[in-house]
Design a protein around this motif. Structure first.
Motif, PDB file in Angstrom:
ATOM      1  N   LEU A  15      32.670   6.017  19.566  1.00  0.00           N
ATOM      2  CA  LEU A  15      33.751   6.985  19.417  1.00  0.00           C
ATOM      3  C   LEU A  15      34.910   6.433  18.598  1.00  0.00           C
ATOM      4  O   LEU A  15      35.619   7.185  17.918  1.00  0.00           O
ATOM      5  CB  LEU A  15      34.251   7.417  20.804  1.00  0.00           C
ATOM      6  CG  LEU A  15      35.321   8.506  20.850  1.00  0.00           C
ATOM      7  CD1 LEU A  15      34.782   9.814  20.280  1.00  0.00           C
ATOM      8  CD2 LEU A  15      35.816   8.708  22.275  1.00  0.00           C
ATOM      9  N   LEU A  16      35.103   5.113  18.642  1.00  0.00           N
ATOM     10  CA  LEU A  16      36.217   4.486  17.931  1.00  0.00           C
ATOM     11  C   LEU A  16      35.769   3.752  16.673  1.00  0.00           C
ATOM     12  O   LEU A  16      36.488   2.919  16.135  1.00  0.00           O
ATOM     13  CB  LEU A  16      36.950   3.518  18.857  1.00  0.00           C
ATOM     14  CG  LEU A  16      37.626   4.146  20.079  1.00  0.00           C
ATOM     15  CD1 LEU A  16      38.237   3.078  20.963  1.00  0.00           C
ATOM     16  CD2 LEU A  16      38.682   5.168  19.657  1.00  0.00           C
ATOM     17  N   SER A  17      34.573   4.083  16.171  1.00  0.00           N
ATOM     18  CA  SER A  17      34.064   3.402  14.986  1.00  0.00           C
ATOM     19  C   SER A  17      34.486   4.074  13.687  1.00  0.00           C
ATOM     20  O   SER A  17      34.459   3.444  12.627  1.00  0.00           O
ATOM     21  CB  SER A  17      32.534   3.321  15.039  1.00  0.00           C
ATOM     22  OG  SER A  17      31.959   4.624  15.024  1.00  0.00           O
ATOM     23  N   TYR A  18      34.855   5.340  13.724  1.00  0.00           N
ATOM     24  CA  TYR A  18      35.318   6.093  12.556  1.00  0.00           C
ATOM     25  C   TYR A  18      36.492   6.959  12.992  1.00  0.00           C
ATOM     26  O   TYR A  18      36.491   7.497  14.107  1.00  0.00           O
ATOM     27  CB  TYR A  18      34.245   7.032  12.016  1.00  0.00           C
ATOM     28  CG  TYR A  18      33.073   6.397  11.313  1.00  0.00           C
ATOM     29  CD1 TYR A  18      33.142   6.086   9.961  1.00  0.00           C
ATOM     30  CD2 TYR A  18      31.887   6.161  11.989  1.00  0.00           C
ATOM     31  CE1 TYR A  18      32.042   5.535   9.304  1.00  0.00           C
ATOM     32  CE2 TYR A  18      30.787   5.605  11.347  1.00  0.00           C
ATOM     33  CZ  TYR A  18      30.878   5.291   9.999  1.00  0.00           C
ATOM     34  OH  TYR A  18      29.796   4.743   9.362  1.00  0.00           O
ATOM     35  N   GLY A  19      37.448   7.163  12.096  1.00  0.00           N
ATOM     36  CA  GLY A  19      38.613   7.962  12.432  1.00  0.00           C
ATOM     37  C   GLY A  19      38.315   9.399  12.777  1.00  0.00           C
ATOM     38  O   GLY A  19      39.001  10.012  13.607  1.00  0.00           O
ATOM     39  N   PHE A  20      37.274   9.957  12.157  1.00  0.00           N
ATOM     40  CA  PHE A  20      36.992  11.370  12.412  1.00  0.00           C
ATOM     41  C   PHE A  20      36.473  11.613  13.818  1.00  0.00           C
ATOM     42  O   PHE A  20      36.657  12.695  14.379  1.00  0.00           O
ATOM     43  CB  PHE A  20      35.994  11.920  11.384  1.00  0.00           C
ATOM     44  CG  PHE A  20      34.580  11.432  11.558  1.00  0.00           C
ATOM     45  CD1 PHE A  20      33.693  12.110  12.371  1.00  0.00           C
ATOM     46  CD2 PHE A  20      34.143  10.286  10.911  1.00  0.00           C
ATOM     47  CE1 PHE A  20      32.384  11.660  12.528  1.00  0.00           C
ATOM     48  CE2 PHE A  20      32.852   9.829  11.059  1.00  0.00           C
ATOM     49  CZ  PHE A  20      31.970  10.510  11.878  1.00  0.00           C
ATOM     50  N   ARG A  21      35.802  10.626  14.416  1.00  0.00           N
ATOM     51  CA  ARG A  21      35.137  10.848  15.707  1.00  0.00           C
ATOM     52  C   ARG A  21      36.105  11.273  16.815  1.00  0.00           C
ATOM     53  O   ARG A  21      35.947  12.356  17.388  1.00  0.00           O
ATOM     54  CB  ARG A  21      34.360   9.599  16.107  1.00  0.00           C
ATOM     55  CG  ARG A  21      33.114   9.304  15.264  1.00  0.00           C
ATOM     56  CD  ARG A  21      32.467   8.014  15.732  1.00  0.00           C
ATOM     57  NE  ARG A  21      31.292   7.625  14.969  1.00  0.00           N
ATOM     58  CZ  ARG A  21      30.029   7.914  15.304  1.00  0.00           C
ATOM     59  NH1 ARG A  21      29.799   8.619  16.398  1.00  0.00           N
ATOM     60  NH2 ARG A  21      29.023   7.496  14.558  1.00  0.00           N
ATOM     61  N   PRO A  22      37.111  10.451  17.172  1.00  0.00           N
ATOM     62  CA  PRO A  22      37.980  10.872  18.275  1.00  0.00           C
ATOM     63  C   PRO A  22      38.878  12.051  17.929  1.00  0.00           C
ATOM     64  O   PRO A  22      39.120  12.922  18.769  1.00  0.00           O
ATOM     65  CB  PRO A  22      38.809   9.615  18.569  1.00  0.00           C
ATOM     66  CG  PRO A  22      38.810   8.856  17.291  1.00  0.00           C
ATOM     67  CD  PRO A  22      37.472   9.124  16.659  1.00  0.00           C
ATOM     68  N   PHE A  23      39.358  12.096  16.692  1.00  0.00           N
ATOM     69  CA  PHE A  23      40.303  13.156  16.353  1.00  0.00           C
ATOM     70  C   PHE A  23      39.622  14.516  16.213  1.00  0.00           C
ATOM     71  O   PHE A  23      40.199  15.539  16.598  1.00  0.00           O
ATOM     72  CB  PHE A  23      41.083  12.786  15.087  1.00  0.00           C
ATOM     73  CG  PHE A  23      42.190  11.804  15.349  1.00  0.00           C
ATOM     74  CD1 PHE A  23      43.310  12.181  16.056  1.00  0.00           C
ATOM     75  CD2 PHE A  23      42.092  10.495  14.914  1.00  0.00           C
ATOM     76  CE1 PHE A  23      44.335  11.288  16.318  1.00  0.00           C
ATOM     77  CE2 PHE A  23      43.104   9.582  15.167  1.00  0.00           C
ATOM     78  CZ  PHE A  23      44.234   9.984  15.882  1.00  0.00           C
TER      79      PHE A  23
END
Length: 393
Positions: A15-23
């Motif tokens: 979830l915290l590997s790419y900016g798009f995932r959590p946001f």
């Protein structure tokens, strides 16, 4: 957006590997759940612990809550492509996510902590995002994309104006229009880049024939006309000259959209939905222009922009980018198409509710339910996309 070229040796949660995932995940969940809270608040059935009136809380949390989350997710994924630098991951990314989430709590609980504290906490997120983006763009010497900082800066200023207006005057006005104008300019800039590009790529591969027109003087002229009209609307929304400028800008944006060959993309719904979303841009210009001349309620055009252009465009970009950046097939499943249909229904119902007051209650509930269903449905349907590692061949 092209695939990110490089990644650190990251071992933490996907979830915290790419900016798009959590946001994208938490932003879409919030967009849906906030509407479910706003409808009973609007009808006096639920009392929120905010200093904002129900209308202003709803507008603020869509305009300065949901949208900045999606914009941040997009920029955190795009900027590494632009600069060739490593993407933000792990703890630094978590700090930004928490800053956004705390801002949402602060605004909704502002009656408990005071409007000044809520404004500072809320706006801290946009400042942090601008600082992070500016650092990456400057270190990557990608000077031409510094303009994204202008959009973030205008959003930040609009957010502060919103808080001050709501406190001093009891309702926000300029802060609303400033945020909408900044976001619409961003949609026209980014949309003008990705829609013709994705359309051209698909048509060359799947449906040879007429291709989207290349970016040229017409696009520049239409953007200048739109920017001038939006600036006039922010300053003088009820001036008849503003109305004429908005309608003219709407016609130019409609012609711009027609140059992108969207009618030839019916078989690829991931591309088609981008054209559908952009169609609400000229529609909003024309409706807001008619409102400036006294022919329609202003909320009809405003919701064409916010519920239509902003809502549908962000969901279209989120769905496509999420699939592409996690190694999945770029294909709109039946579930995804159903989500698109719900959101288009929500946007049209909300516009019609403003135009036809006698049906407003029914249409408001239809719009709210369809909006919540689309965004919560997207979060649930793409949950594994966001929380599981990238698919490898």
């Amino acid at each position: 957006m092209a695939p990110i070229p490089r990644l650190r040796d990251y071992k933490g949660p996907a979830l915290l590997s790419y900016g798009f995932r959590p946001f994208f995940l938490f932003g879409s969940l919030y967009a849906g759940l906030a509407i479910l809270a706003w409808l009973p608040a609007f009808y006096g059935e639920l009392e929120l612990l905010t200093v904002f009136a129900p209308r202003d809380w709803h507008i603020h949390e869509m305009l300065y809550g949901y949208l900045p989350a999606v914009i941040t997710g997009f920029l955190l994924t795009a900027v590494p492509n632009w600069t060739g630098r490593m993407p933000l991951q792990g703890w630094p990314l978590l700090v930004l996510v928490l800053a956004w989430a705390i801002g949402r709590i602060a605004v909704t609980a502002s009656a408990l902590i005071g409007w000044e504290a809520a404004a500072l906490i809320d706006n801290a997120f946009l400042v942090l995002v601008a600082a992070a983006m500016g650092r990456e763009i400057i270190r990557g010497k990608n000077w031409r994309n510094l303009k994204v900082l202008i959009a973030l800066g205008v959003l930040s200023v609009g957010n502060i104006v919103f808080h001050v207006e709501a406190h001093v005057l009891g309702a926000a006005d300029y802060g609303v229009r400033l945020g909408i104008a900044a976001t619409m300019m961003l949609i026209m800039l980014v949309g003008g880049r990705i829609i013709p590009s994705f359309t051209r790529n698909w048509l060359v591969r799947e449906n040879p024939g007429r291709l989207p027109a290349s970016f040229g003087r017409f696009d520049v002229a239409s953007m200048i006309a739109a920017g001038v009209a939006l600036a006039m609307w922010v300053a003088a929304p009820d001036w008849s000259v503003t109305g004429a400028a908005l309608i003219a800008a709407g016609v130019l944006q409609a012609l711009r959209l027609a140059r992108w060959a969207g009618e030839r993309t019916w078989r690829d719904r991931l591309v088609l939905i981008l054209h559908v979303a952009y169609a609400f841009v000229p529609l909003g210009f024309v409706l807001v222009g008619l409102a400036a001349s006294g022919f329609l309620p202003a909320s009809a055009g405003i919701h064409a922009w916010t519920g239509g252009a902003m809502g549908i465009m962000t969901l279209a970009v989120m769905s496509r980018a999420s699939l592409g950046h996690t190694g999945r097939t770029l294909e709109a499943t039946m579930v995804t198409q159903g989500i698109y249909l719900l959101l288009v229904t929500a946007a049209l119902a909300r516009v019609c509710a403003a135009i036809h007051p006698a049906w407003s209650d029914t249409l408001l509930h239809l719009a709210g339910g369809a909006w919540a269903g689309a965004f919560v449905g997207f979060a649930l349907a793409y949950w594994q996309v966001f929380t599981r590692p990238r698919v490898t061949a």
